[in-house]
Motif scaffolding. Structure first.
Motif, PDB file in Angstrom:
ATOM      1  N   ALA A  17      -7.268  -1.963  -8.048  1.00  0.00           N
ATOM      2  CA  ALA A  17      -6.372  -3.091  -8.337  1.00  0.00           C
ATOM      3  C   ALA A  17      -6.519  -4.212  -7.316  1.00  0.00           C
ATOM      4  O   ALA A  17      -6.106  -5.334  -7.573  1.00  0.00           O
ATOM      5  CB  ALA A  17      -4.922  -2.611  -8.378  1.00  0.00           C
ATOM      6  N   HIS A  18      -7.136  -3.936  -6.182  1.00  0.00           N
ATOM      7  CA  HIS A  18      -7.296  -4.960  -5.153  1.00  0.00           C
ATOM      8  C   HIS A  18      -8.668  -5.625  -5.208  1.00  0.00           C
ATOM      9  O   HIS A  18      -8.760  -6.831  -5.357  1.00  0.00           O
ATOM     10  CB  HIS A  18      -7.054  -4.367  -3.763  1.00  0.00           C
ATOM     11  N   CYS A  19      -9.745  -4.841  -5.122  1.00  0.00           N
ATOM     12  CA  CYS A  19     -11.091  -5.432  -5.047  1.00  0.00           C
ATOM     13  C   CYS A  19     -11.883  -5.339  -6.342  1.00  0.00           C
ATOM     14  O   CYS A  19     -12.930  -5.960  -6.459  1.00  0.00           O
ATOM     15  CB  CYS A  19     -11.873  -4.789  -3.905  1.00  0.00           C
ATOM     16  N   GLY A  20     -11.400  -4.545  -7.307  1.00  0.00           N
ATOM     17  CA  GLY A  20     -12.075  -4.432  -8.593  1.00  0.00           C
ATOM     18  C   GLY A  20     -13.177  -3.387  -8.660  1.00  0.00           C
ATOM     19  O   GLY A  20     -13.782  -3.198  -9.714  1.00  0.00           O
ATOM     20  N   ARG A  21     -13.441  -2.716  -7.549  1.00  0.00           N
ATOM     21  CA  ARG A  21     -14.503  -1.688  -7.526  1.00  0.00           C
ATOM     22  C   ARG A  21     -14.214  -0.610  -8.566  1.00  0.00           C
ATOM     23  O   ARG A  21     -13.095  -0.173  -8.718  1.00  0.00           O
ATOM     24  CB  ARG A  21     -14.575  -1.084  -6.129  1.00  0.00           C
ATOM     25  N   GLU A  22     -15.260  -0.189  -9.253  1.00  0.00           N
ATOM     26  CA  GLU A  22     -15.115   0.850 -10.273  1.00  0.00           C
ATOM     27  C   GLU A  22     -15.802   2.135  -9.836  1.00  0.00           C
ATOM     28  O   GLU A  22     -16.758   2.110  -9.061  1.00  0.00           O
ATOM     29  CB  GLU A  22     -15.715   0.369 -11.597  1.00  0.00           C
ATOM     30  N   ALA A  53     -11.348   3.998  -2.283  1.00  0.00           N
ATOM     31  CA  ALA A  53     -11.161   4.693  -1.011  1.00  0.00           C
ATOM     32  C   ALA A  53     -11.052   3.717   0.159  1.00  0.00           C
ATOM     33  O   ALA A  53     -10.228   3.908   1.067  1.00  0.00           O
ATOM     34  CB  ALA A  53     -12.301   5.673  -0.781  1.00  0.00           C
ATOM     35  N   ASP A  54     -11.846   2.635   0.140  1.00  0.00           N
ATOM     36  CA  ASP A  54     -11.803   1.666   1.241  1.00  0.00           C
ATOM     37  C   ASP A  54     -10.463   0.921   1.302  1.00  0.00           C
ATOM     38  O   ASP A  54      -9.870   0.763   2.371  1.00  0.00           O
ATOM     39  CB  ASP A  54     -12.946   0.661   1.122  1.00  0.00           C
ATOM     40  N   GLU A  58      -7.554   1.185   4.170  1.00  0.00           N
ATOM     41  CA  GLU A  58      -7.053  -0.017   4.851  1.00  0.00           C
ATOM     42  C   GLU A  58      -5.532  -0.095   4.761  1.00  0.00           C
ATOM     43  O   GLU A  58      -4.870  -0.453   5.732  1.00  0.00           O
ATOM     44  CB  GLU A  58      -7.694  -1.277   4.266  1.00  0.00           C
ATOM     45  N   LEU A  59      -4.982   0.246   3.609  1.00  0.00           N
ATOM     46  CA  LEU A  59      -3.528   0.250   3.455  1.00  0.00           C
ATOM     47  C   LEU A  59      -2.897   1.258   4.411  1.00  0.00           C
ATOM     48  O   LEU A  59      -1.925   0.947   5.105  1.00  0.00           O
ATOM     49  CB  LEU A  59      -3.131   0.591   2.014  1.00  0.00           C
ATOM     50  N   ASP A  60      -3.423   2.463   4.449  1.00  0.00           N
ATOM     51  CA  ASP A  60      -2.807   3.532   5.235  1.00  0.00           C
ATOM     52  C   ASP A  60      -3.088   3.443   6.729  1.00  0.00           C
ATOM     53  O   ASP A  60      -2.227   3.789   7.540  1.00  0.00           O
ATOM     54  CB  ASP A  60      -3.275   4.900   4.729  1.00  0.00           C
ATOM     55  N   GLN A  61      -4.278   2.986   7.112  1.00  0.00           N
ATOM     56  CA  GLN A  61      -4.664   3.059   8.518  1.00  0.00           C
ATOM     57  C   GLN A  61      -5.116   1.740   9.126  1.00  0.00           C
ATOM     58  O   GLN A  61      -5.300   1.649  10.338  1.00  0.00           O
ATOM     59  CB  GLN A  61      -5.806   4.073   8.677  1.00  0.00           C
ATOM     60  N   ARG A  63      -5.387  -2.350  10.229  1.00  0.00           N
ATOM     61  CA  ARG A  63      -4.568  -3.215  11.080  1.00  0.00           C
ATOM     62  C   ARG A  63      -4.588  -4.673  10.599  1.00  0.00           C
ATOM     63  O   ARG A  63      -4.186  -5.567  11.321  1.00  0.00           O
ATOM     64  CB  ARG A  63      -5.066  -3.141  12.508  1.00  0.00           C
ATOM     65  N   SER A  64      -5.063  -4.873   9.360  1.00  0.00           N
ATOM     66  CA  SER A  64      -5.189  -6.243   8.867  1.00  0.00           C
ATOM     67  C   SER A  64      -3.878  -6.803   8.315  1.00  0.00           C
ATOM     68  O   SER A  64      -3.780  -8.003   8.086  1.00  0.00           O
ATOM     69  CB  SER A  64      -6.270  -6.321   7.780  1.00  0.00           C
ATOM     70  N   MET A  65      -2.866  -5.939   8.109  1.00  0.00           N
ATOM     71  CA  MET A  65      -1.589  -6.387   7.545  1.00  0.00           C
ATOM     72  C   MET A  65      -0.437  -5.966   8.448  1.00  0.00           C
ATOM     73  O   MET A  65      -0.441  -4.852   8.981  1.00  0.00           O
ATOM     74  CB  MET A  65      -1.359  -5.759   6.164  1.00  0.00           C
ATOM     75  N   ASP A  66       0.538  -6.859   8.580  1.00  0.00           N
ATOM     76  CA  ASP A  66       1.757  -6.451   9.277  1.00  0.00           C
ATOM     77  C   ASP A  66       2.667  -5.728   8.275  1.00  0.00           C
ATOM     78  O   ASP A  66       2.301  -5.568   7.101  1.00  0.00           O
ATOM     79  CB  ASP A  66       2.456  -7.639   9.942  1.00  0.00           C
ATOM     80  N   LYS A  67       3.818  -5.294   8.715  1.00  0.00           N
ATOM     81  CA  LYS A  67       4.716  -4.488   7.873  1.00  0.00           C
ATOM     82  C   LYS A  67       5.118  -5.228   6.595  1.00  0.00           C
ATOM     83  O   LYS A  67       5.096  -4.649   5.509  1.00  0.00           O
ATOM     84  CB  LYS A  67       5.949  -4.083   8.678  1.00  0.00           C
ATOM     85  N   ALA A  68       5.471  -6.496   6.713  1.00  0.00           N
ATOM     86  CA  ALA A  68       5.892  -7.280   5.540  1.00  0.00           C
ATOM     87  C   ALA A  68       4.724  -7.484   4.573  1.00  0.00           C
ATOM     88  O   ALA A  68       4.897  -7.375   3.352  1.00  0.00           O
ATOM     89  CB  ALA A  68       6.463  -8.628   5.973  1.00  0.00           C
ATOM     90  N   GLU A  69       3.543  -7.763   5.104  1.00  0.00           N
ATOM     91  CA  GLU A  69       2.367  -7.938   4.251  1.00  0.00           C
ATOM     92  C   GLU A  69       1.995  -6.634   3.548  1.00  0.00           C
ATOM     93  O   GLU A  69       1.630  -6.646   2.380  1.00  0.00           O
ATOM     94  CB  GLU A  69       1.176  -8.414   5.089  1.00  0.00           C
ATOM     95  N   ARG A  70       2.123  -5.517   4.248  1.00  0.00           N
ATOM     96  CA  ARG A  70       1.825  -4.210   3.658  1.00  0.00           C
ATOM     97  C   ARG A  70       2.799  -3.909   2.511  1.00  0.00           C
ATOM     98  O   ARG A  70       2.407  -3.425   1.465  1.00  0.00           O
ATOM     99  CB  ARG A  70       1.887  -3.138   4.749  1.00  0.00           C
TER     100      ARG A  70
END
Length: 94
Positions: A17-22, A53-54, A58-61, A63-70
């Motif tokens: 749903a984020h990058c479109g990878r199938e 998986a990527d 990134e969501l779980d581990q 550091r590209s998003m702060d709490k509100a962005e996550r």
């Protein structure tokens, strides 16, 4: 707590749903308390996100998003997943 193997499999069949990878999608559970997430307990299957998986890592581990962005990211990914389930015919209301 709602659990459905059939729904998890349907979500995993979607593109990310984020990058479109199938072909590498996982049914990722939300990490939000309002969906039942707790210590040692996954959130409800009603709040799944189709993430590769990527993107899941990134969501779980990441550091590209702060709490509100996550939080916003998860809400958006849950909504996109729901729309794709319905539009693809994988989720049909009786």
């Amino acid at each position: 707590m709602f659990r459905s193997e059939k729904l998890r499999r349907a979500v995993a069949d979607l593109p990310c749903a984020h990058c479109g990878r199938e072909g590498a999608t996982q049914a990722a559970h939300a990490n939000l308390l309002e969906y039942g997430k707790g210590r040692g307990m996954k959130a409800s299957d009603a709040a799944l996100m189709a993430l590769c998986a990527d993107c899941h890592r990134e969501l779980d581990q990441g550091r590209s998003m702060d709490k509100a962005e996550r939080r916003e990211f998860q809400q958006t990914m849950i909504a996109r997943t729901l729309v794709r389930l319905i539009e693809s015919g994988r989720l049909v209301l009786a």
